[in-house]
Design a protein around this motif. Sequence first.
Motif, PDB file in Angstrom:
ATOM      1  N   ASP A  59     -38.243 -52.526  79.398  1.00 22.78           N
ATOM      2  CA  ASP A  59     -37.149 -53.095  80.190  1.00 22.78           C
ATOM      3  C   ASP A  59     -37.154 -54.615  80.012  1.00 22.78           C
ATOM      4  N   LYS A 106     -36.395 -57.513  82.623  1.00 23.49           N
ATOM      5  CA  LYS A 106     -36.059 -57.608  84.051  1.00 23.49           C
ATOM      6  C   LYS A 106     -35.389 -58.926  84.443  1.00 23.49           C
ATOM      7  N   GLY A 155     -32.372 -55.702  88.520  1.00 25.68           N
ATOM      8  CA  GLY A 155     -32.716 -54.281  88.399  1.00 25.68           C
ATOM      9  C   GLY A 155     -33.046 -53.912  86.958  1.00 25.68           C
ATOM     10  N   ARG A 181     -38.642 -41.763  89.958  1.00 25.71           N
ATOM     11  CA  ARG A 181     -37.372 -41.292  89.369  1.00 25.71           C
ATOM     12  C   ARG A 181     -37.192 -41.953  88.019  1.00 25.71           C
ATOM     13  N   GLY A 237     -35.967 -44.447  85.327  1.00 28.46           N
ATOM     14  CA  GLY A 237     -35.683 -45.880  85.434  1.00 28.46           C
ATOM     15  C   GLY A 237     -34.347 -46.224  84.826  1.00 28.46           C
ATOM     16  N   ASP A 238     -33.790 -47.310  85.308  1.00 29.76           N
ATOM     17  CA  ASP A 238     -32.495 -47.781  84.859  1.00 29.76           C
ATOM     18  C   ASP A 238     -32.675 -49.244  84.462  1.00 29.76           C
ATOM     19  N   PRO A 239     -32.462 -49.668  83.244  1.00 25.99           N
ATOM     20  CA  PRO A 239     -31.643 -49.077  82.183  1.00 25.99           C
ATOM     21  C   PRO A 239     -32.408 -48.359  81.064  1.00 25.99           C
TER      22      PRO A 239
HETATM   23  N1  GLY Z   1     -36.082 -50.424  85.114  1.00 24.59           N
HETATM   24  C1  GLY Z   1     -36.530 -50.718  86.418  1.00 24.59           C
HETATM   25  C2  GLY Z   1     -36.333 -49.630  87.369  1.00 24.59           C
HETATM   26  O1  GLY Z   1     -35.675 -48.644  87.112  1.00 24.59           O
HETATM   27  O2  GLY Z   1     -36.862 -49.743  88.462  1.00 24.59           O
END
Ligand code: GLY
Length: 427
Positions: free
Chosen positions: A206, A208, A220, A281, A283-285
Motif C-alpha cells: 500500500d 498510505k 486510507g 477484512r 484491505g483497500d486499495p
Molecule cells: N490499505 C489499508 C487498509 O485497508 O486498512
Amino acid sequence: MRVLVIGSGAREHALALALRRDPQVSALFVAPGNAGIAQHAEVRAVDASNGDAVVALAKEVAADLVVIGPEVPLVLGVADAVRGAGIAAFGPSAAAAQIEGSKAFAKDVMSAAGVLTAHSEIVDHPGELDAALDRFGPTWVVKDDGLAAGKGVVVTADRSVAREHGAELLENGHPVLLESFLDGPEVSLFCLVDGETVVPLLPAQDHKRVGDGDTGPNTGGMGAYTPLPWLPAETVTAIVDDVVKPVAAEMVRRGVPFSGLLYAGLAIGQAGPAVVEFNCRFGDPETQAVLALLDSPIGELLYATATGTLDQVDAPRWKDGSAVTVVLAAENYPARPRSGDVISGAESSGTGTESEVLHAGTAQREDGALVSAGGRVLAIVGQGADLAEARKNAYDRLAGIKLPGGHFRSDIGLAAVEGRITVPTPA
Ligand code: GLY
C-alpha cells in the motif's frame, strides 16, 4: 450460488467483479453499493452496520453467502447475525474482529503467539501524554486506538506534531496508542483464514501517505501493487508460518476462531517481518490489485472459508504479471474532501484486462451525472506483463478521467520498478 456483498467502496467493486467472473455465482447483490457497482450487480439499500437489516436483505434476495467488506459491520457483529440466521457469512465474528477493533486485544494475541510487533502504550489522559512521548521516538507513531481507517495515524520525526495529534485525539475522547517505529519496507499479506487453516493471497504494498515520495498525511491508502518483485518467496512463507498461523491458532485457543480475511500489515526489518497491524477484512486499495490477478473462482474460496471447509479447496491460482491500483481522490482529501464534483471518463467495463475503473466514493445525481461522494473517489487498476507495464496501463487510463480538484500519487509502485526497495539483511 446467490451472493450478497455488503459495502460501498472500490474494494467491494473489485469483489463484485471477481464474483461476476465466477460461473458458480448465479446472482449478485451489493448493498449499499455505489454508482459504479450498479453497472455490474443489483444494488440494494441497507444500513450495513445493522445486523437485523442485513439479515432481512439476505433473506429477501435468498442469499447463499453474505460477504461483509468493511470492518465496522464486522466489529458490530453483523457476521454473527447472518450466521445466526443460518446463512453463510464471509467475515469474522465480533469477538474475532477485535483483532482490528481493539489494539489491546491484538497486542495480547500477538504476545501470546510470540509474534514480533511494535512496543506500544495506550495513553488515555492528557496529563500522561508528555511523559509517554518521551519514552518513544524519534520517530513517533501516534494512533487513534479505535477504528480510524488509517487516517488516525501520524508517523513523524517532529515531537510537536506527534504531541499535537495525540492531544487532539484525547480532547475528542479517543485514547491514544503510541508505538515504537518499525523500519523497513511494508507488506500487506491477506490470508483466508478458517480456524487454523491459513491460505495466503498475493503479497501487496500500500502507499498510505497522500503525496509522492511518501509525503503528507496518512490516508486510507492512495495506491497499491502486487506481487512484490523485491520480496523473497521464503519471506511470504515465513509470514504465514511465523505470524499468521500462530495468531490464528492462538485465536482458536482463546475460543474466538477467526473466519474470513485476516490482513497482516508488516514491516520487513532487520529482525524479520514485524506486525504493524492486523485488519479483519480485505484491505483497500490492495484488494483491487490482488483480485485483478486472481485466476480461481472466488465464490468457492469465500464460501469454503465461510463454511469451515477451506482445507478442502484448491489453493488460489494467479495470472502471470502485475497489477497496480492508483486512487483518484477528491479535493482536500484526506482532511475535508469535497463532494459533488462531476466525474467524466470513468466508465467501468467490468471486463478490463489492461485497465479497469473501480468506483469508491461516487454517486449518480438526479440528472444522471456521475459525481464524487467521498474522499477516495475512484481506483484505477492497471495490469501488465510486469510492474512497469501495469503502471503504464493504470496511469494511461487515469489520464482520460476528469475530476475537478482531484489528485493522485504519480509514484505508485515506482520505487519497486526502479529497484529502490530492498529487504534488510538480518542483523
Ligand atoms: N490499505 C489499508 C487498509 O485497508 O486498512
